[in-house]
Design a protein around this motif. Structure first.
Motif, PDB file in Angstrom:
ATOM      1  N   THR A 130       0.774  -1.391   0.072  1.00 53.89           N
ATOM      2  CA  THR A 130      -0.114  -0.091   0.282  1.00 53.89           C
ATOM      3  C   THR A 130       0.947   1.159  -0.051  1.00 53.89           C
ATOM      4  O   THR A 130       0.811   1.913   0.898  1.00 53.89           O
ATOM      5  CB  THR A 130      -0.896  -0.001   1.153  1.00 53.89           C
ATOM      6  N   PRO A 131       1.383   1.831  -1.124  1.00 59.06           N
ATOM      7  CA  PRO A 131       2.335   2.690  -1.225  1.00 59.06           C
ATOM      8  C   PRO A 131       1.769   4.040  -1.458  1.00 59.06           C
ATOM      9  O   PRO A 131       1.777   4.598  -2.559  1.00 59.06           O
ATOM     10  CB  PRO A 131       3.290   2.289  -2.255  1.00 59.06           C
ATOM     11  N   ILE A 132       0.890   4.562  -0.594  1.00 54.18           N
ATOM     12  CA  ILE A 132       0.075   5.695  -0.933  1.00 54.18           C
ATOM     13  C   ILE A 132       0.850   6.916  -0.984  1.00 54.18           C
ATOM     14  O   ILE A 132       0.708   7.726  -2.144  1.00 54.18           O
ATOM     15  CB  ILE A 132      -0.846   5.951   0.587  1.00 54.18           C
ATOM     16  N   GLY A 133       2.003   7.107  -0.279  1.00 54.34           N
ATOM     17  CA  GLY A 133       2.906   8.225  -0.287  1.00 54.34           C
ATOM     18  C   GLY A 133       3.428   8.199  -1.802  1.00 54.34           C
ATOM     19  O   GLY A 133       3.178   9.312  -2.334  1.00 54.34           O
ATOM     20  N   PRO A 134       4.264   7.392  -2.316  1.00 50.16           N
ATOM     21  CA  PRO A 134       4.657   7.367  -3.593  1.00 50.16           C
ATOM     22  C   PRO A 134       3.747   7.277  -4.780  1.00 50.16           C
ATOM     23  O   PRO A 134       3.784   8.197  -5.637  1.00 50.16           O
ATOM     24  CB  PRO A 134       5.574   5.991  -3.581  1.00 50.16           C
ATOM     25  N   ALA A 135       2.528   6.946  -4.367  1.00 54.00           N
ATOM     26  CA  ALA A 135       1.407   7.033  -5.470  1.00 54.00           C
ATOM     27  C   ALA A 135       1.096   8.582  -5.603  1.00 54.00           C
ATOM     28  O   ALA A 135       0.736   8.965  -6.612  1.00 54.00           O
ATOM     29  CB  ALA A 135       0.231   6.073  -5.068  1.00 54.00           C
ATOM     30  N   LEU A 136       0.969   9.351  -4.340  1.00 53.92           N
ATOM     31  CA  LEU A 136       0.516  10.669  -4.473  1.00 53.92           C
ATOM     32  C   LEU A 136       1.448  11.492  -5.248  1.00 53.92           C
ATOM     33  O   LEU A 136       1.435  12.573  -5.984  1.00 53.92           O
ATOM     34  CB  LEU A 136       0.284  11.111  -2.942  1.00 53.92           C
ATOM     35  N   LEU A 137       2.731  11.115  -4.817  1.00 56.71           N
ATOM     36  CA  LEU A 137       3.854  11.959  -5.574  1.00 56.71           C
ATOM     37  C   LEU A 137       3.898  11.571  -7.106  1.00 56.71           C
ATOM     38  O   LEU A 137       3.961  12.720  -7.844  1.00 56.71           O
ATOM     39  CB  LEU A 137       5.348  11.276  -5.138  1.00 56.71           C
ATOM     40  N   LYS A 138       3.626  10.535  -7.538  1.00 59.64           N
ATOM     41  CA  LYS A 138       3.462  10.254  -8.985  1.00 59.64           C
ATOM     42  C   LYS A 138       2.225  11.079  -9.616  1.00 59.64           C
ATOM     43  O   LYS A 138       2.344  11.457 -10.712  1.00 59.64           O
ATOM     44  CB  LYS A 138       3.584   8.617  -9.195  1.00 59.64           C
ATOM     45  N   ALA A 139       1.292  10.725  -8.974  1.00 57.20           N
ATOM     46  CA  ALA A 139      -0.144  11.209  -9.403  1.00 57.20           C
ATOM     47  C   ALA A 139      -0.066  12.846  -9.460  1.00 57.20           C
ATOM     48  O   ALA A 139      -0.575  13.372 -10.455  1.00 57.20           O
ATOM     49  CB  ALA A 139      -1.138  10.882  -8.503  1.00 57.20           C
ATOM     50  N   ALA A 140       0.621  13.551  -8.758  1.00 56.19           N
ATOM     51  CA  ALA A 140       0.737  15.106  -8.790  1.00 56.19           C
ATOM     52  C   ALA A 140       1.390  15.243  -9.936  1.00 56.19           C
ATOM     53  O   ALA A 140       1.253  16.677 -10.543  1.00 56.19           O
ATOM     54  CB  ALA A 140       1.698  15.623  -7.602  1.00 56.19           C
ATOM     55  N   GLY A 141       2.468  14.615 -10.593  1.00 61.06           N
ATOM     56  CA  GLY A 141       2.880  14.739 -11.870  1.00 61.06           C
ATOM     57  C   GLY A 141       2.406  14.284 -13.117  1.00 61.06           C
ATOM     58  O   GLY A 141       2.567  14.671 -14.140  1.00 61.06           O
ATOM     59  N   ASP A 142       1.073  13.686 -12.755  1.00 63.03           N
ATOM     60  CA  ASP A 142       0.520  13.254 -13.872  1.00 63.03           C
ATOM     61  C   ASP A 142      -0.386  14.215 -14.831  1.00 63.03           C
ATOM     62  O   ASP A 142      -0.996  13.897 -15.859  1.00 63.03           O
ATOM     63  CB  ASP A 142      -0.630  12.100 -13.478  1.00 63.03           C
ATOM     64  N   ASP A 160      -0.531   3.482   4.738  1.00 63.65           N
ATOM     65  CA  ASP A 160       0.444   3.364   3.957  1.00 63.65           C
ATOM     66  C   ASP A 160       1.499   2.368   4.701  1.00 63.65           C
ATOM     67  O   ASP A 160       1.739   2.382   5.955  1.00 63.65           O
ATOM     68  CB  ASP A 160       1.008   4.802   3.927  1.00 63.65           C
ATOM     69  N   THR A 161       1.961   1.641   3.818  1.00 62.75           N
ATOM     70  CA  THR A 161       3.057   0.523   4.287  1.00 62.75           C
ATOM     71  C   THR A 161       4.577   0.855   3.831  1.00 62.75           C
ATOM     72  O   THR A 161       5.222   0.039   3.804  1.00 62.75           O
ATOM     73  CB  THR A 161       2.598  -0.844   3.683  1.00 62.75           C
ATOM     74  N   CYS A 162       4.740   2.154   3.630  1.00 63.89           N
ATOM     75  CA  CYS A 162       5.999   2.474   2.822  1.00 63.89           C
ATOM     76  C   CYS A 162       6.624   3.507   3.790  1.00 63.89           C
ATOM     77  O   CYS A 162       7.237   4.350   3.299  1.00 63.89           O
ATOM     78  CB  CYS A 162       5.795   2.907   1.544  1.00 63.89           C
ATOM     79  N   GLN A 163       6.365   3.480   5.211  1.00 63.37           N
ATOM     80  CA  GLN A 163       6.996   4.695   6.130  1.00 63.37           C
ATOM     81  C   GLN A 163       8.472   4.307   5.900  1.00 63.37           C
ATOM     82  O   GLN A 163       8.797   3.261   5.719  1.00 63.37           O
ATOM     83  CB  GLN A 163       6.385   4.463   7.438  1.00 63.37           C
ATOM     84  N   PRO A 164       9.253   5.384   6.001  1.00 63.12           N
ATOM     85  CA  PRO A 164       8.981   6.652   6.655  1.00 63.12           C
ATOM     86  C   PRO A 164       8.525   7.784   5.786  1.00 63.12           C
ATOM     87  O   PRO A 164       8.445   8.826   6.095  1.00 63.12           O
ATOM     88  CB  PRO A 164      10.381   7.022   7.271  1.00 63.12           C
TER      89      PRO A 164
END
Length: 421
Positions: A130-142, A160-164
């Motif tokens: 569940t990489p919510i943080g990385p997905a949001l970063l990528k989505a902002a550039g889409d 999210d399972t990708c802390q920190p």
């Protein structure tokens, strides 16, 4: 004889055209203003392994999400450019580093091909992390460069399972860029930690958080958020209500946001001139676990404490927002030097927190104030139950009367000519 018949037919056709012209006035000239950039929305869907859980109306969370996406794709306005991004859809292994890279654009943001988008959604199956943080970063550039409304709708059933790499910090970074990107979040059967994280993401960008327990709720909410992207953008103004009318902030027409504690009240002031009408509405967001009985009260009060009018909203069960509104038309005054009346707006809620739930900060409050010209002109008052449609009826009656006279005269003239011949 044939020429006379044609003449009669021509007169009747002319009268019919005139009547149609009165009944259906010609359209206004085309708007020559420059076209606005298309609003853009990206749906970011959690496809992690937990989406296999069967707790939404007897089906899996993934099945509910697919059904919602298909219905929303059918109803998406033509002017909205829509895309879909996934997280946790491809990597099945146990390597955390690889799992936290698992986000991909399923359908690019742009003009919508409904069939192609539905086909892409149909291929999804719950898979990984569940990489919510990385997905949001990528989505902002889409969304690419350019202006216009930009909105991310994040649907997830877990933390999210990708802390920190904290998703809340990612959302704050996105907001700090000033690109006008709003993130709305929806939690599928969320626990307390998931609710807190998704609420934090939404709050950071001025978005909304919604808890979802049923398929219809998910479909309706995603559809609302997609349609909202096509609405004109109104930036709310942060304000801080007072504990009493005397110290309340003076507001003009606009949209305002504030925070209100459980069971407390907030006061605001609005000046209303004679002949104007005050229209106000308020929404209080239930952004945390609360008791099932709730209500919101909006009152318009004079500075002396006399109630003018009130609006109430209440219910029992689980909700995310409670709204109500009111209208107050101030009569015209014969005094040329009449001063405006200061109307005090009181917002009160009867939400109560469940044990262990934080009561601070207060719940999000959104207040809309609009002061417009009141319905003082005679054209605004209903005439014989017809409102402003009386003139159309009068025009049709007059046209019919004239047409009847002409047709009768032409008929008599034709009979006289026929008898003479």
């Amino acid at each position: 004889m044939i020429r006379r018949q044609r003449l009669a037919a021509g007169v009747c056709a002319l009268l019919a055209a005139l009547a149609a012209g009165i009944a259906c006035p010609g359209g206004a000239a085309a708007d020559e203003t420059e076209p606005q950039p298309a609003p853009k929305v990206e749906l970011v869907l959690d496809v992690s392994g937990s989406m296999r859980t069967r707790d939404i109306d007897g089906g899996t969370r993934m099945a509910a999400a697919k059904q919602a996406f298909n219905e929303v794709l059918d109803a998406t306005p033509e002017e909205v450019e829509l895309g879909i991004r996934t997280l946790g859809a491809n990597y099945r292994g146990n390597d955390r580093e690889e799992g936290c890279k698992d986000t991909a654009q399923l359908y690019p943001v742009g003009p919508l091909d409904r069939t192609e988008a539905k086909t892409a959604v149909a291929t999804l199956a719950p898979t990984g992390w569940t990489p919510i943080g990385p997905a949001l970063l990528k989505a902002a550039g889409d969304f690419g460069n350019g202006d216009g409304t930009r909105r991310i709708v994040l649907i997830s059933d877990g933390e999210d399972t990708c802390q920190p790499l904290d998703p809340c910090e990612v959302a704050r970074e996105i907001a700090a860029k000033g690109i006008g990107l709003t993130i709305d979040t929806l939690g599928l059967v969320p626990d307390a930690k998931t609710r807190d994280q998704l609420s934090c993401i939404a709050d950071a960008t001025g978005g909304t958080y919604t808890s979802v327990q049923h398929k219809e709720e998910l479909t309706d909410r995603v559809g609302q958020l997609v349609e909202r992207a096509a609405d004109p953008v109104v930036t709310p103004v942060a304000t801080e209500g007072a504990d009493a009318c005397a110290g309340a902030p003076a507001l003009k027409s606009g949209l305002y946001t504030d925070r209100e504690e459980f069971g407390k009240q907030r006061w605001y002031k609005v000046d209303v001139q004679p002949g104007q009408e005050l229209r106000a509405s308020v929404s209080v967001a239930d952004d945390r676990a609360t008791s099932p009985n709730y209500g919101v009260l909006l009152r318009a009060v004079t500075q002396q404490g006399r109630e003018i009018v009130r609006g109430e909203g209440a219910g029992t069960g689980r909700t995310d927002t409670v709204s109500t509104g009111l209208r107050y038309p101030k009569p015209e005054s014969d005094d040329d030097d009449a001063t405006p009346e200061t109307v005090c707006l009181q917002v009160t809620n009867s939400f109560s927190a469940t044990p262990g739930v934080k009561t601070t900060p207060g719940m999000p409050l959104e207040l809309t104030v609009d002061v417009v010209d009141g319905p003082s002109a005679s054209s605004d008052v209903a005439s014989f139950g017809l409102g402003r449609g009386w003139w159309l009826l009068a025009a049709l009656v007059l046209t019919g009367f004239v047409a009847g006279l002409l047709w009768g005269w032409l008929s008599r003239w034709r009979v006289a000519v026929w008898r003479t011949n």
